[in-house]
Design an enzyme around this catalytic site. Structure first.
Site, PDB file in Angstrom:
ATOM      1  N   ASN A  50       0.807  -1.219   0.124  1.00 48.57           N
ATOM      2  CA  ASN A  50      -0.137  -0.089  -0.086  1.00 48.57           C
ATOM      3  C   ASN A  50       1.062   1.369   0.079  1.00 48.57           C
ATOM      4  O   ASN A  50       2.045   1.387   0.673  1.00 48.57           O
ATOM      5  CB  ASN A  50      -1.174   0.078   1.244  1.00 48.57           C
ATOM      6  CG  ASN A  50      -0.308   0.031   2.446  1.00 48.57           C
ATOM      7  OD1 ASN A  50       0.670  -0.756   2.731  1.00 48.57           O
ATOM      8  ND2 ASN A  50      -0.855   0.711   3.539  1.00 48.57           N
TER       9      ASN A  50
ATOM     10  N   GLU B 135       0.220   5.217   0.891  1.00 42.42           N
ATOM     11  CA  GLU B 135      -0.741   6.168   1.230  1.00 42.42           C
ATOM     12  C   GLU B 135      -0.447   7.562   0.781  1.00 42.42           C
ATOM     13  O   GLU B 135       0.824   7.852   0.316  1.00 42.42           O
ATOM     14  CB  GLU B 135      -0.848   6.320   3.003  1.00 42.42           C
ATOM     15  CG  GLU B 135      -1.285   4.806   3.424  1.00 42.42           C
ATOM     16  CD  GLU B 135      -1.497   4.654   4.889  1.00 42.42           C
ATOM     17  OE1 GLU B 135      -2.188   3.866   5.518  1.00 42.42           O
ATOM     18  OE2 GLU B 135      -0.797   5.552   5.636  1.00 42.42           O
TER      19      GLU B 135
ATOM     20  N   CYS C  11      -4.262   0.739  -2.286  1.00 42.79           N
ATOM     21  CA  CYS C  11      -4.409  -0.663  -1.601  1.00 42.79           C
ATOM     22  C   CYS C  11      -3.144  -1.476  -2.263  1.00 42.79           C
ATOM     23  O   CYS C  11      -2.807  -1.625  -3.343  1.00 42.79           O
ATOM     24  CB  CYS C  11      -5.511  -1.239  -1.599  1.00 42.79           C
ATOM     25  SG  CYS C  11      -6.698  -0.653  -0.717  1.00 42.79           S
TER      26      CYS C  11
ATOM     27  N   GLU D 274      -3.467  -4.607  -2.669  1.00 45.22           N
ATOM     28  CA  GLU D 274      -3.958  -5.650  -3.758  1.00 45.22           C
ATOM     29  C   GLU D 274      -4.147  -4.903  -5.086  1.00 45.22           C
ATOM     30  O   GLU D 274      -3.743  -5.569  -5.985  1.00 45.22           O
ATOM     31  CB  GLU D 274      -5.262  -6.149  -3.036  1.00 45.22           C
ATOM     32  CG  GLU D 274      -4.990  -6.928  -1.825  1.00 45.22           C
ATOM     33  CD  GLU D 274      -5.448  -6.092  -0.616  1.00 45.22           C
ATOM     34  OE1 GLU D 274      -6.128  -6.503   0.029  1.00 45.22           O
ATOM     35  OE2 GLU D 274      -5.086  -4.980  -0.663  1.00 45.22           O
TER      36      GLU D 274
ATOM     37  N   CYS E 184     -10.057  -5.293   1.535  1.00 46.68           N
ATOM     38  CA  CYS E 184     -11.179  -4.648   1.627  1.00 46.68           C
ATOM     39  C   CYS E 184     -12.222  -4.653   0.537  1.00 46.68           C
ATOM     40  O   CYS E 184     -11.756  -5.401  -0.573  1.00 46.68           O
ATOM     41  CB  CYS E 184     -10.900  -3.018   1.546  1.00 46.68           C
ATOM     42  SG  CYS E 184     -10.164  -2.408   0.022  1.00 46.68           S
TER      43      CYS E 184
ATOM     44  N   CYS F 128     -10.812  -3.669  -3.063  1.00 47.71           N
ATOM     45  CA  CYS F 128      -9.953  -4.652  -3.620  1.00 47.71           C
ATOM     46  C   CYS F 128     -10.579  -6.001  -3.918  1.00 47.71           C
ATOM     47  O   CYS F 128     -10.265  -6.637  -5.019  1.00 47.71           O
ATOM     48  CB  CYS F 128      -8.767  -4.996  -2.724  1.00 47.71           C
ATOM     49  SG  CYS F 128      -7.550  -3.563  -2.447  1.00 47.71           S
TER      50      CYS F 128
END
Length: 128
Positions: free
Chosen positions: A43, A45, A54, A56, A88, A91
């Site tokens: 990830n 940010e 993310c 994934e 999530c 994802c």
């Protein structure tokens, strides 16, 4: 072709490279494509939270960039250092776009590996 637990090792190494100064959740992902190629990602940010990516999705996008629009996920593992949670919702939908219903998706729960099929992870996926 790597499989779990080797995928978890690759996902853990990717998580250690995450840029997560806001959530402090370092997440890593490793996947193997139907062609047998391994891809990893973490990830990243951003202060403008909506611009965060993310692990994934970054990993999947990298695999598509390398193999083209026909890329298919054979198996995927995700890990968060110091935390345990599955992918999530966003994802899950992106994984679903490139996975079959029976594609294994690995993550940790209570310190133990959990494997769900894509259909179990996202039973009501969006399809066009």
């Amino acid at each position: 072709m790597p499989a779990f637990p080797e995928l978890l090792t690759h996902a853990t190494a990717a998580a250690a490279k995450a840029y997560a100064p806001y959530s402090n959740f370092q997440v890593g992902c490793a996947l193997v494509t139907a062609q047998g190629r391994l891809f990893t990602g973490c990830n990243v940010e951003n202060a403008s939270y909506g611009l965060t990516i993310c692990a994934e999705r970054g990993t999947i996008f990298q695999a598509v960039a390398a193999e083209g629009p026909g890329m298919r996920i054979a198996e995927l593992a995700v890990i968060a250092l110091g935390a345990e949670f599955p992918p999530c919702g966003a994802c899950r939908q992106v994984i679903c776009e490139f996975a079959a219903a029976d594609t294994p998706v690995w993550f940790l729960r209570d310190g133990k590996p959990v494997c769900l099929t894509m259909a179990e992870l996202l039973p009501a996926s969006f399809r066009l």
